[in-house]
Write a protein that holds these residues in place. Structure first.
Motif, mmCIF file in Angstrom:
data_model
loop_
_atom_site.group_PDB
_atom_site.id
_atom_site.type_symbol
_atom_site.label_atom_id
_atom_site.label_comp_id
_atom_site.label_asym_id
_atom_site.label_seq_id
_atom_site.Cartn_x
_atom_site.Cartn_y
_atom_site.Cartn_z
ATOM 1 N N GLU A 39 0.827 -1.205 0.000
ATOM 2 C CA GLU A 39 0.000 0.000 0.000
ATOM 3 C C GLU A 39 0.865 1.260 0.000
ATOM 4 N N LEU A 40 1.946 1.230 0.756
ATOM 5 C CA LEU A 40 2.849 2.379 0.771
ATOM 6 C C LEU A 40 3.560 2.549 -0.562
ATOM 7 N N ARG A 41 3.903 1.451 -1.200
ATOM 8 C CA ARG A 41 4.515 1.543 -2.531
ATOM 9 C C ARG A 41 3.555 2.193 -3.529
ATOM 10 N N ALA A 42 2.256 1.938 -3.365
ATOM 11 C CA ALA A 42 1.257 2.480 -4.292
ATOM 12 C C ALA A 42 0.987 3.964 -4.051
ATOM 13 N N ALA A 43 1.371 4.486 -2.901
ATOM 14 C CA ALA A 43 1.172 5.915 -2.624
ATOM 15 C C ALA A 43 2.056 6.734 -3.558
ATOM 16 N N ASP A 44 1.614 7.936 -3.848
ATOM 17 C CA ASP A 44 2.365 8.823 -4.728
ATOM 18 C C ASP A 44 3.278 9.789 -3.978
ATOM 19 N N LEU A 45 2.936 10.073 -2.721
ATOM 20 C CA LEU A 45 3.638 11.123 -1.987
ATOM 21 C C LEU A 45 3.504 10.866 -0.496
ATOM 22 N N PHE A 46 4.628 10.979 0.239
ATOM 23 C CA PHE A 46 4.614 10.896 1.694
ATOM 24 C C PHE A 46 4.686 12.318 2.244
ATOM 25 N N LEU A 47 3.914 12.592 3.284
ATOM 26 C CA LEU A 47 3.882 13.898 3.933
ATOM 27 C C LEU A 47 4.342 13.745 5.381
ATOM 28 N N TYR A 48 5.198 14.651 5.832
ATOM 29 C CA TYR A 48 5.760 14.564 7.180
ATOM 30 C C TYR A 48 5.787 15.920 7.855
ATOM 31 N N GLY A 49 5.657 15.900 9.169
ATOM 32 C CA GLY A 49 6.067 17.015 9.999
ATOM 33 C C GLY A 49 7.559 16.875 10.239
ATOM 34 N N ILE A 86 7.191 15.347 1.073
ATOM 35 C CA ILE A 86 7.151 16.747 1.498
ATOM 36 C C ILE A 86 7.290 16.742 3.009
ATOM 37 N N VAL A 87 8.184 17.587 3.514
ATOM 38 C CA VAL A 87 8.282 17.796 4.954
ATOM 39 C C VAL A 87 7.861 19.235 5.230
ATOM 40 N N THR A 99 13.003 14.768 -1.266
ATOM 41 C CA THR A 99 12.140 15.489 -0.329
ATOM 42 C C THR A 99 12.132 16.976 -0.641
ATOM 43 N N ARG A 100 10.939 17.536 -0.626
ATOM 44 C CA ARG A 100 10.765 18.983 -0.787
ATOM 45 C C ARG A 100 10.317 19.554 0.554
ATOM 46 N N VAL A 101 10.868 20.687 0.951
ATOM 47 C CA VAL A 101 10.510 21.344 2.205
ATOM 48 C C VAL A 101 9.489 22.439 1.916
ATOM 49 N N VAL A 102 8.410 22.438 2.674
ATOM 50 C CA VAL A 102 7.391 23.482 2.575
ATOM 51 C C VAL A 102 7.336 24.180 3.931
ATOM 52 N N ALA A 103 7.660 25.464 3.939
ATOM 53 C CA ALA A 103 7.769 26.206 5.195
ATOM 54 C C ALA A 103 6.457 26.842 5.633
ATOM 55 N N ASP A 104 5.666 27.275 4.701
ATOM 56 C CA ASP A 104 4.471 28.046 5.039
ATOM 57 C C ASP A 104 3.220 27.406 4.449
ATOM 58 N N ARG A 105 2.127 27.593 5.123
ATOM 59 C CA ARG A 105 0.790 27.219 4.645
ATOM 60 C C ARG A 105 0.685 25.750 4.221
ATOM 61 N N PRO A 106 0.961 24.814 5.132
ATOM 62 C CA PRO A 106 0.881 23.397 4.766
ATOM 63 C C PRO A 106 -0.517 22.983 4.329
ATOM 64 N N MET A 121 -1.768 10.489 -1.205
ATOM 65 C CA MET A 121 -0.800 11.015 -0.252
ATOM 66 C C MET A 121 -0.972 10.338 1.098
ATOM 67 N N VAL A 122 0.153 10.023 1.740
ATOM 68 C CA VAL A 122 0.128 9.434 3.075
ATOM 69 C C VAL A 122 0.775 10.429 4.029
ATOM 70 N N LEU A 123 0.008 10.860 5.027
ATOM 71 C CA LEU A 123 0.488 11.775 6.053
ATOM 72 C C LEU A 123 0.936 10.956 7.253
ATOM 73 N N PHE A 124 2.250 10.932 7.486
ATOM 74 C CA PHE A 124 2.794 10.218 8.622
ATOM 75 C C PHE A 124 2.883 11.110 9.852
ATOM 76 N N GLY A 125 2.618 12.386 9.696
ATOM 77 C CA GLY A 125 2.507 13.244 10.847
ATOM 78 C C GLY A 125 3.829 13.732 11.334
ATOM 79 N N GLY A 126 3.785 14.068 12.439
ATOM 80 C CA GLY A 126 3.310 14.057 13.788
ATOM 81 C C GLY A 126 2.027 14.772 14.069
ATOM 82 N N ALA A 127 1.852 14.864 15.398
ATOM 83 C CA ALA A 127 0.592 15.343 15.949
ATOM 84 C C ALA A 127 0.279 16.774 15.530
ATOM 85 N N GLU A 128 1.260 17.640 15.471
ATOM 86 C CA GLU A 128 1.009 19.045 15.137
ATOM 87 C C GLU A 128 0.499 19.198 13.704
#
Length: 191
Positions: A39-49, A86-87, A99-106, A121-128
């Motif tokens: 399932e993770l292989r099939a994802a197109d993009l991982f999102l992280y805090g 994206i982090v 990895t691409r860094v996004v600083a503002d307006r996630p 897209m899979v959002l692995f988080g964290g809590a914030e």
């Protein structure tokens, strides 16, 4: 339309982080991860805090070169390095490993990706960052992994104002570690 799936480890009492933002309490073993690698292989993009990305970046870039590591972890390391990421961070300026860094307006970034593409897209988080996405209605599916531990305090996964009524249960899996994985979907989701 794109789809965002929140993958989150949480305690039995609903916390995504322990006291003092502790995040090293979950049991994330090969059994838990192996069932979802396709399932993770099939994802197109991982999102992280930032904090979660730092944890991942401390281990996965070189894990596939460790001769003592299992074939599963070699596969996961290669998947992680190749997958676009994206982090979201106000302090990180550069990140490697696709990895691409996004600083503002996630929330605006992800809302645009959802509206303009069919990215999974899979959002692995964290809590914030998860809290921001939840408050903005940007989560289409939930992959929640409830661990057999009560933290007694910390950062709750769901903000008090978040309404989770009406979610459709897709699947429940119990792991040998006593972790319970639950997959929910928003009822109107295009996913």
């Amino acid at each position: 339309m794109g789809c965002v799936t929140l993958w989150m480890q949480m305690s039995l009492d609903g916390f995504a982080e322990g006291a003092d933002q502790q995040v090293h309490w979950p049991v994330v073993d090969e059994e838990l991860c192996a069932s979802h690698l396709d399932e993770l292989r099939a994802a197109d993009l991982f999102l992280y805090g930032r904090k979660t990305f730092d944890i991942m970046a401390d281990f996965w870039p070189t894990a596939d070169r460790d001769p003592a590591i299992s074939p599963f972890y070699v596969d996961f390391a290669r998947c992680w390095k190749q997958k676009p990421k994206i982090v979201f961070s106000r302090t990180l300026r550069h990140a490697d490993w696709n990895t691409r860094v996004v600083a503002d307006r996630p929330a605006a970034e992800v809302a645009a990706l959802r509206a303009e593409s069919d990215l999974r897209m899979v959002l692995f988080g964290g809590a914030e960052i998860a809290s921001i996405f939840l408050q903005q209605g940007l989560v289409d599916e939930y992959r929640l992994f409830v661990h057999p531990i009560r933290l007694g305090g910390g950062v709750p996964l769901f903000p008090a104002t978040h309404d989770t009524t009406g979610l459709r249960l897709i699947d429940v899996t119990t792991f040998d570690s006593a972790v319970v994985g639950m997959h929910y979907r928003q009822p109107l989701s295009a996913a």
